[in-house]
Design a protein around this motif. Sequence first.
Motif, PDB file in Angstrom:
ATOM      1  N   MET A   1       1.300  -0.891   0.852  1.00 32.35           N
ATOM      2  CA  MET A   1       0.110  -0.165  -0.013  1.00 32.35           C
ATOM      3  C   MET A   1       0.665   0.737  -0.328  1.00 32.35           C
ATOM      4  SD  MET A   1      -3.334   0.923   3.516  1.00 32.35           S
ATOM      5  CE  MET A   1      -4.087   2.486   2.811  1.00 32.35           C
ATOM      6  N   TYR A   2       1.471   1.356   0.576  1.00 34.60           N
ATOM      7  CA  TYR A   2       2.696   2.496   1.592  1.00 34.60           C
ATOM      8  C   TYR A   2       3.935   2.093   0.528  1.00 34.60           C
ATOM      9  CZ  TYR A   2      -0.237   4.350   4.107  1.00 34.60           C
ATOM     10  OH  TYR A   2      -1.115   4.322   5.172  1.00 34.60           O
ATOM     11  N   GLY A   3       5.180   2.915  -0.313  1.00 37.96           N
ATOM     12  CA  GLY A   3       5.705   3.085  -0.178  1.00 37.96           C
ATOM     13  C   GLY A   3       6.947   2.698   0.623  1.00 37.96           C
ATOM     14  N   ARG A   4       8.652   1.987  -0.396  1.00 34.58           N
ATOM     15  CA  ARG A   4       9.307   1.197   0.029  1.00 34.58           C
ATOM     16  C   ARG A   4       9.191   3.032   1.361  1.00 34.58           C
ATOM     17  NH1 ARG A   4      13.567   1.116  -1.712  1.00 34.58           N
ATOM     18  NH2 ARG A   4      15.935   0.124  -0.335  1.00 34.58           N
ATOM     19  N   LYS A   5       9.700   3.704   0.974  1.00 37.10           N
ATOM     20  CA  LYS A   5      10.357   4.900   1.113  1.00 37.10           C
ATOM     21  C   LYS A   5       9.603   5.273   2.827  1.00 37.10           C
ATOM     22  CE  LYS A   5      14.779   7.050  -0.445  1.00 37.10           C
ATOM     23  NZ  LYS A   5      14.673   7.667  -0.688  1.00 37.10           N
ATOM     24  N   VAL A   6       8.507   5.205   2.286  1.00 33.39           N
ATOM     25  CA  VAL A   6       7.351   5.897   3.383  1.00 33.39           C
ATOM     26  C   VAL A   6       7.954   4.675   5.005  1.00 33.39           C
ATOM     27  CG1 VAL A   6       5.182   6.121   4.775  1.00 33.39           C
ATOM     28  CG2 VAL A   6       5.558   6.690   1.766  1.00 33.39           C
ATOM     29  N   LYS A   7       7.444   3.344   4.713  1.00 37.62           N
ATOM     30  CA  LYS A   7       8.406   1.966   5.505  1.00 37.62           C
ATOM     31  C   LYS A   7       9.461   2.535   6.426  1.00 37.62           C
ATOM     32  CE  LYS A   7       5.120  -1.706   3.539  1.00 37.62           C
ATOM     33  NZ  LYS A   7       5.113  -2.483   3.332  1.00 37.62           N
ATOM     34  N   LEU A   8      10.255   2.796   5.540  1.00 38.29           N
ATOM     35  CA  LEU A   8      11.680   2.681   5.996  1.00 38.29           C
ATOM     36  C   LEU A   8      11.500   4.137   6.761  1.00 38.29           C
ATOM     37  CD1 LEU A   8      14.387   2.710   3.117  1.00 38.29           C
ATOM     38  CD2 LEU A   8      14.629   0.911   5.015  1.00 38.29           C
TER      39      LEU A   8
END
Lengths: 139, 235
Positions: A1-8
């Motif tokens: 759902m969210y981008g990898r950057k957001v998760k990071l």
Amino acid sequence: MYGRKVKLRFFFILLILLTFVLTTFLILKSLEENVVFFKSPSEIKTLAEIQNKKIRVGGMVKKDSISVVSKEMKFIITDFKSEISVTYSGVIPNLFEEGKGVVAEGYLKDKNFFFATKILAKHDENYMPPEVKAAMEEK
Amino acid sequence: MLKIFEPNKIFTVTSKAPKYVLALFIVILTIGLTEALILSPEDYKQSHSVRIMYVHVPAAWISLGIFSAITFLSLIGYIFKIQNFFLISKSLAPSGLVFNIIALVTGSIWGKPTWGTWWAWDARITSMLILALFYILYLVAWRIYDNKDKAFKITTIITILGIVNVPIIKYSVDWWNTLHQPASINILSKSSIHISMLFPLSIMTAAFALFSLLIFLMKYNTELIKIKNKGLDRL
């Protein structure tokens, strides 16, 4: 759902927060001795040695223990387990009263006698009008 | 971004709001002050000096609340890259600092007649002082960094550092021996402040919250105008 950057970024923030909380906790834990504003009479009794250093003792002023001889005042601080006798001469705060909280700053003579150089009054968490207090005492 | 986050849309609302908030603030403050200074009873022990509580306690609550809000918004803003949240945080901070200083100063004034001292390095006072320093750090960081992205990052870090202090302020009176008394108001148990004193306390809290809202709106409008003048920035 969210981008990898957001998760990071989320985990980055979480890690920073966790690190700081733990660091602060450890620092405060090791500094406990200095964070407390005063020691109770029971804690004074467990002291290994008496240093000629300014400390603070806090507790309740024991009922009927205040006596004033010329300019010197004597009273007993109690935590209902141990007691310590205090001598003091000087200004006392308005809220200083028998049966109420007090913090005395000064020097220990031994584990039972304390020379105070300053008296601070502690008040409790109860706030009420005088009539309510009177009504409560009648009960 | 969503339509609602367009500066023009927000501005049409926020530019009109201050006058209504100001009117409401004046009404609530008048009621609060009348209650706090005239109608409410004196305390059985502290007599009239208890009235300082009606300024001291709400000010402390609001400054803690604002810092928590700033942190929350900054973290969400940083993770999801929402510029608007940073502007809201930036605009909230000044009133938080003002109330923090009010809490420290009134505490000092209250401490002298009751405890017998202006200042003590007790855990709660010290941690409130640290919160004030974090507010100052936060506001200075916005001034120093002209680069937007840099300012967002630095201020977020400052809020994370500062938020660790907030539970320490709250629980300092339970964890350690302090000159401050334990909390009087608990969500779960009965409050130890009499209802006749609790009433002015809540009114004053509402008044201070409205004042913060007012200052926030004024600051926020300034930020929006700045963005509008630059022309190309989107929230």
